[in-house]
Design an enzyme around this catalytic site. Structure first.
Site, PDB file in Angstrom:
ATOM      1  N   ASP A  17      53.352  43.202  37.832  1.00  0.00           N
ATOM      2  CA  ASP A  17      52.634  43.711  39.003  1.00  0.00           C
ATOM      3  C   ASP A  17      51.431  44.562  38.612  1.00  0.00           C
ATOM      4  OD1 ASP A  17      52.128  44.084  41.651  1.00  0.00           O
ATOM      5  OD2 ASP A  17      53.595  45.667  41.950  1.00  0.00           O
ATOM      6  N   HIS A  34      44.247  38.699  37.112  1.00  0.00           N
ATOM      7  CA  HIS A  34      45.277  37.696  36.835  1.00  0.00           C
ATOM      8  C   HIS A  34      45.067  37.080  35.440  1.00  0.00           C
ATOM      9  CE1 HIS A  34      46.791  38.299  40.742  1.00  0.00           C
ATOM     10  NE2 HIS A  34      45.856  37.647  41.395  1.00  0.00           N
ATOM     11  N   LEU A 128      64.156  32.438  21.740  1.00  0.00           N
ATOM     12  CA  LEU A 128      64.012  33.078  23.063  1.00  0.00           C
ATOM     13  C   LEU A 128      63.990  32.034  24.184  1.00  0.00           C
ATOM     14  CD1 LEU A 128      63.123  35.727  24.703  1.00  0.00           C
ATOM     15  CD2 LEU A 128      60.788  34.873  24.389  1.00  0.00           C
TER      16      LEU A 128
HETATM   17  C1  FPP Z   1      50.825  40.435  40.321  1.00  0.00           C
HETATM   18  O1  FPP Z   1      49.742  41.330  40.505  1.00  0.00           O
HETATM   19  C2  FPP Z   1      50.375  39.125  39.890  1.00  0.00           C
HETATM   20  C3  FPP Z   1      50.581  37.934  40.515  1.00  0.00           C
HETATM   21  C4  FPP Z   1      51.362  37.778  41.745  1.00  0.00           C
HETATM   22  C5  FPP Z   1      49.927  36.719  39.955  1.00  0.00           C
HETATM   23  C6  FPP Z   1      50.610  35.919  38.883  1.00  0.00           C
HETATM   24  C7  FPP Z   1      50.703  36.498  37.533  1.00  0.00           C
HETATM   25  C8  FPP Z   1      49.906  36.181  36.474  1.00  0.00           C
HETATM   26  C9  FPP Z   1      48.715  35.284  36.633  1.00  0.00           C
HETATM   27  C10 FPP Z   1      50.249  36.698  35.145  1.00  0.00           C
HETATM   28  C11 FPP Z   1      50.413  35.568  34.131  1.00  0.00           C
HETATM   29  C12 FPP Z   1      51.718  34.988  33.972  1.00  0.00           C
HETATM   30  C13 FPP Z   1      52.099  33.881  33.253  1.00  0.00           C
HETATM   31  C14 FPP Z   1      53.494  33.766  32.798  1.00  0.00           C
HETATM   32  C15 FPP Z   1      51.211  32.750  32.922  1.00  0.00           C
HETATM   33  P1  FPP Z   1      49.174  41.618  41.962  1.00  0.00           P
HETATM   34  O2  FPP Z   1      48.158  40.589  42.302  1.00  0.00           O
HETATM   35  O3  FPP Z   1      50.309  41.681  42.913  1.00  0.00           O
HETATM   36  O4  FPP Z   1      48.487  43.010  41.782  1.00  0.00           O
HETATM   37  P2  FPP Z   1      48.269  44.142  42.878  1.00  0.00           P
HETATM   38  O5  FPP Z   1      49.631  44.556  43.343  1.00  0.00           O
HETATM   39  O6  FPP Z   1      47.581  45.213  42.101  1.00  0.00           O
HETATM   40  O7  FPP Z   1      47.433  43.565  43.960  1.00  0.00           O
END
Ligand code: FPP
Length: 249
Positions: A17, A34, A128
């Site tokens: 997050d 992201h 893993l």
């Molecule tokens: C959370 O931050 C992120 C997401 C919901 C997006 C998905 C995650 C990634 C792209 C990380 C990479 C992962 C892999 C395994 C390839 P948020 O957007 O909720 O942040 P905020 O709460 O600050 O708005």
């Protein structure tokens, strides 16, 4: 008594997050965050493998994240696709078994094929287990588990009286693996947000105050230190555990 000494966790579950807020602080678009989140995921996967963690589960996209603007959702899915394409060889080379958990019903065909190819290639790896939750929700998982369980009752494979927590666990995602014993959610939020709601029953909860893109090897080591400093009681009293002579920390 079962050995419940506070050694390293077997299974770590992480809600990645704070990507958006990280980007906003830097006056960059959310998608920038992201992208940095993928880099952080790569660091943490490596650190978990080096620490001989058995299972690392990363919450990438929740059942509720579809509510975000379509442009952001499309971008996140294209990052998942690229990450799987670019990382699969290295993950395989490092003996990592990749599993994607969640509903695939809204994925497009190229992504489904990419997921299947990744899982098939790495299926027999013994290092893993890396579980990435995409379009996953803990409540969805429990409903899916109940559906399979009811089918087994209807077909006579199971009697209602057989239902116990240990049995039901096997009907859930990752039911063949130990439950998470450490849950990490960076960014200051202190919620489970419909991640593994059943599987987290006994997990230690850790909420470091950094955004996910800043969660690196050092933060991972701090999380392990937090875990090993906890006394895990599983319903026993603290005295019972101290007296067991195992030096539970
Ligand atoms: C959370 O931050 C992120 C997401 C919901 C997006 C998905 C995650 C990634 C792209 C990380 C990479 C992962 C892999 C395994 C390839 P948020 O957007 O909720 O942040 P905020 O709460 O600050 O708005």
């Amino acid at each position: 008594m079962e050995d419940i000494s506070a050694k390293n966790p077997r299974h770590i579950a992480i809600v990645m997050d704070g990507n958006g807020r990280w980007a906003k602080d830097k006056k960059k678009p959310r998608v920038w965050g992201h992208k940095a989140g993928v880099t952080a995921a790569r660091k943490v996967i490596r650190a978990a493998a080096e620490a001989n963690i058995e299972v690392l589960s990363l919450f990438g996209f929740s059942s509720e994240n579809w509510r975000r603007p379509k442009k952001e959702v499309d971008h996140i899915f294209s990052l998942f696709f690229d990450a799987l394409s670019n990382e699969v060889e290295e993950l395989h080379h490092n003996n990592i078994q990749v599993r994607i958990i969640g509903s695939r019903s809204r994925f497009d065909l190229p992504l489904i094929e990419k997921i299947e190819a990744t899982e098939n290639l790495t299926r027999k790896n013994t290092g893993l287990v890396l579980a990435i939750a995409i379009d996953y929700g803990g409540q969805w998982d429990i409903c899916e588990g109940i559906k399979s369980l009811v089918e087994d009752i209807h077909s006579g494979k199971l009697a209602a009286d057989d239902i116990k927590p240990t049995l039901f666990s096997h009907y859930l995602s990752l039911g063949d693996l130990p439950d998470p014993d450490l849950f990490i959610r960076p960014s200051g939020e202190q919620r489970i947000s419909n991640f593994f709601i059943w599987q987290l029953a006994y997990a230690e909860l850790y909420f470091p105050n950094v955004y996910w893109p800043d969660f690196n090897e050092k933060e991972f080591a701090k999380a392990l230190d937090f875990f090993t400093s906890r006394q895990r009681r599983f319903g026993f009293t603290g005295e019972q555990i101290s007296k067991s002579g195992e030096g539970y920390a």
